[in-house]
Design an enzyme around this catalytic site. Structure first.
Site, PDB file in Angstrom:
ATOM      1  N   GLY A  71       0.839  -1.196   0.000  1.00 18.04           N
ATOM      2  CA  GLY A  71       0.000   0.000   0.000  1.00 18.04           C
ATOM      3  C   GLY A  71       0.868   1.238   0.000  1.00 18.04           C
ATOM      4  N   GLY A  85       0.587   5.577   0.380  1.00 17.58           N
ATOM      5  CA  GLY A  85      -0.186   6.801   0.556  1.00 17.58           C
ATOM      6  C   GLY A  85       0.766   7.960   0.719  1.00 17.58           C
ATOM      7  N   PHE A 122       1.129   9.806   3.411  1.00 16.03           N
ATOM      8  CA  PHE A 122       1.719   9.786   4.742  1.00 16.03           C
ATOM      9  C   PHE A 122       2.611   8.571   4.972  1.00 16.03           C
ATOM     10  CE2 PHE A 122      -1.759  12.667   6.174  1.00 16.03           C
ATOM     11  CZ  PHE A 122      -0.946  13.634   6.737  1.00 16.03           C
ATOM     12  N   VAL A 181       2.992   0.908   3.109  1.00 16.85           N
ATOM     13  CA  VAL A 181       2.726  -0.284   3.917  1.00 16.85           C
ATOM     14  C   VAL A 181       3.375  -1.499   3.273  1.00 16.85           C
ATOM     15  CG1 VAL A 181       0.945  -1.696   4.973  1.00 16.85           C
ATOM     16  CG2 VAL A 181       0.524   0.736   4.596  1.00 16.85           C
ATOM     17  N   ASP A 229     -11.827   9.018   8.521  1.00 17.16           N
ATOM     18  CA  ASP A 229     -11.477   8.641   7.154  1.00 17.16           C
ATOM     19  C   ASP A 229     -11.995   7.246   6.811  1.00 17.16           C
ATOM     20  OD1 ASP A 229     -10.488   9.159   4.660  1.00 17.16           O
ATOM     21  OD2 ASP A 229      -8.421   8.607   5.135  1.00 17.16           O
TER      22      ASP A 229
END
Ligand code: NAG
Ligand code: NAG
Ligand code: NAG
Length: 576
Positions: free
Chosen positions: A260, A262, A264, A267, A391
């Site tokens: 993953g 993003g 921020f 993963v 979120d």
């Protein structure tokens, strides 16, 4: 240039998470009211002032505090042993000028300490041996009056990470420290009296009893917490793992393990080879402003929560990577079935042909809806302080091997709690900070405070998406029409037209479902129940995603109604 006393009334700011008053001219005592701010968790920095008196005993109220700096003041008295209760401390700066007495034994519970500075005080007594066991990166004990042997293990094995100069009664330690050898004290020969022997035997017995009861307790605890926890998860605090271990577990954060990405964080999937625990490692992108605060917020949000429908955080790592850069990561249990997003909107998977993400059946969708609602109810109504997720969306709902849904990614919940301002101007325009377009409630766009109602809105959209099969961001929902209106207009008769083609249940279960209602085991009966369930779920989704926050359904009712829907589906109930 601030001066005078620190006003005790600051203690009324009951939601502060960090407070920095360093490098001013404050004098007087440290008001103990500061230690009554239970939310103070990120940092309390009071260094480089002219504060006097002692460090208040009440410091132990700040159980979640990560950084405490009272250095370079004129504090005196002993280091309060209650400080040992602040077990989340990573940085503790007590240097200069007048702390005296010995380093309290209670500090051995501060096992997460990375930076510990006690230099330039008037501390006496030995260097506690327990410091060897800490994963310290910096230890400064210089210019005190410490005595006795310098330990050799742990941080004491690297002369460049410790400083003990200016203590004239120290001896031993590694050779680089160039301290005099310790003169070995000859063990005096005691004549053990009967009483002494008796006392020792009793003590041994007590120790044995304690050990046995501890292991029984631990055994029970382990039993409860599955395999994963055995190795890593402490009862209360988050165990920390080293950068090195994470590096190994993820094969050097290799791209094959990247699951993953993003803004921020990234993963990675990882495996701890000691016990084959599979984990997800979220590495914070510290170049991104706010990422570090997200980290602490998420740690804090998840530290005290446990729920079967929340992703469990196993461990954290706050360290330095091999290049010497700051490195922060969170370690979660691994969710082998990926995110709900991938199941709702499968992309054709080229390589192995078979797409395992095909076709969630209705029962699974009902179960996910209940799982997520349960998690929200828990966060909103059953935690010490309500936690707002902020979120909620399909990519943040993760599915485990048994296809149980878990709510993950609390990164934003943390940020919103910590930002000192209601959100400053240039950040409010960023989508990231306010949730995600399509799922964030309309009032967030208008600058409202985040609220549990906001989460309910996102939940409503999520539920509609799960049934209708359309994302809220599809082109058809530009302009006036949105997913909420689209669903509402179809109620009740046109619902079958707008919903996705949803199989009732997997083949095996389908047989069960149709035969369960003995009176009328026909397919049409099952179809009828299916339709009833779909209509009820659309109604709930619509009621949750109402425009005005106060019109939205209460999450407790959502949970109840969805459980009723499930019963209808299973044929054990006929209507809501
Ligand atoms: C340790 O503390 C002393 C006094 O505060 C300071 O002068 C010294 O530079 C520190 N040592 C290291 C290695 O930072
Ligand atoms: C340091 O501590 C000793 C007793 O432990 C005391 O006599 C002395 O005055 C202290 N020095 C300072 C500067 O406080
Ligand atoms: C000691 O610590 C320094 C700096 O943290 C590091 O570069 C060095 O490799 C360490 N030495 C040993 C022997 O571990």
């Amino acid at each position: 240039m601030l001066e005078g006393n620190i006003p005790p009334s600051l203690g009324n700011c009951q939601h502060l998470t960090w407070l920095t008053l360093s490098q001013n001219n404050f004098s007087g005592n440290i008001p103990k009211q500061l230690f009554g701010i239970a939310t103070l968790s990120v940092m309390l920095l009071l260094g480089q002032n002219r504060l006097s008196g002692s460090l208040p005993l009440e410091v132990d109220n700040l159980k979640n505090l990560v950084e405490l700096d009272v250095s370079e003041n004129e504090l005196s008295g002993e280091i309060p042993s209650s400080l040992g209760s602040c077990t989340n401390l990573e940085r503790l700066c007590l240097e200069g000028k007048f702390f005296q007495g010995s380093i309290p034994n209670s500090l051995q519970s501060l096992r997460g300490l990375q930076e510990f500075d006690l230099s330039s005080n008037n501390l006496s007594g030995p260097i506690p041996i327990y410091l060897e066991k800490f994963s310290l990166q910096y230890l400064n004990l210089s210019f005190n009056d410490l005595e006795g042997q310098v330990p050799m293990e742990g941080i004491f094995s690297n002369a460049s990470e410790i400083s003990v100069v200016g203590n004239h009664r120290l001896c031993g330690g590694i050779s680089q420290l160039q301290l005099p050898k310790c003169t070995v004290e000859k063990p005096r020969k005691h004549k053990m009296s009967l009483a002494v022997i008796l006392i020792i035997s009793v003590a041994c017995l007590l120790v044995a009893v304690t050990m046995v009861s501890c292991s029984i307790l631990c055994w029970f605890r382990k039993k409860r917490e599955h395999q994963i926890s055995g190795l890593l998860l402490g009862p209360k605090s988050l165990f920390r793992v080293s950068y090195d271990r994470l590096h190994k577990a993820t094969e050097g954060f290799s791209s094959e393990n990247l699951i993953g990405l993003g803004s921020f964080a990234s993963v990675y999937k990882g495996v701890f080879h000691e016990d084959d625990t599979v984990v997800a490692v979220k590495v914070l992108n510290l170049q991104h402003r706010g990422a570090s605060k997200t980290f602490m917020a998420e740690c804090e949000a998840l530290r005290n929560v446990r729920h079967r429908n929340l992703v469990k955080i196993i461990s954290s790592c706050s360290s330095i990577d091999f290049q010497g850069n700051d490195f922060k990561a969170l370690v979660y249990e691994f969710m082998s079935n990926g995110s709900l997003e991938r199941w709702l909107h499968p992309v054709a998977e080229a390589e192995d042909g078979e797409n395992k993400f095909k076709g969630l059946n209705l029962l699974q969708r009902i179960n996910f809806a209940i799982d997520v609602a349960d998690a929200l109810d828990y966060l909103h109504n059953h935690c010490q302080t309500p936690i707002i997720h902020c979120d909620l969306k399909p990519s943040n709902i993760l599915l485990d091997r048994e296809m149980v849904a878990h709510v993950g990614d609390f990164g934003l919940s943390k940020i919103l709690k910590i930002l000192p301002e209601p959100i400053n101007s240039n950040q409010s325009s960023s989508i990231g900070i306010r949730g995600t377009v399509g799922y964030a409630p309309p009032e967030y766009g208008l600058g409202s405070e985040v609220s549990t109602n906001g989460d309910v809105y996102s939940y409503g959209i999520l539920l509609l998406e799960m049934i209708i099969g359309r994302r809220p961001t599809e082109p058809m929902f530009e302009g006036g029409l949105n997913l909420h209106n689209f669903a509402k207009m179809a109620l009740p008769d046109r619902v079958p037209e707008i919903v996705e083609l949803i199989p009732l249940a997997s083949d095996q279960e389908e047989v069960d479902v149709t035969t369960r209602s003995y009176q009328n085991p026909s397919q049409s009966m099952a179809e009828k129940r299916k339709e009833q369930c779909l209509i009820s779920m659309i109604k709930i989704g619509v009621a949750c995603s109402m425009e005005a926050p106060q019109d939205r359904m209460n999450i407790v009712n959502v949970v109840n109604e969805l459980n009723a829907v499930k019963k209808i589906f299973q044929g054990t109930r006929t209507h809501l």
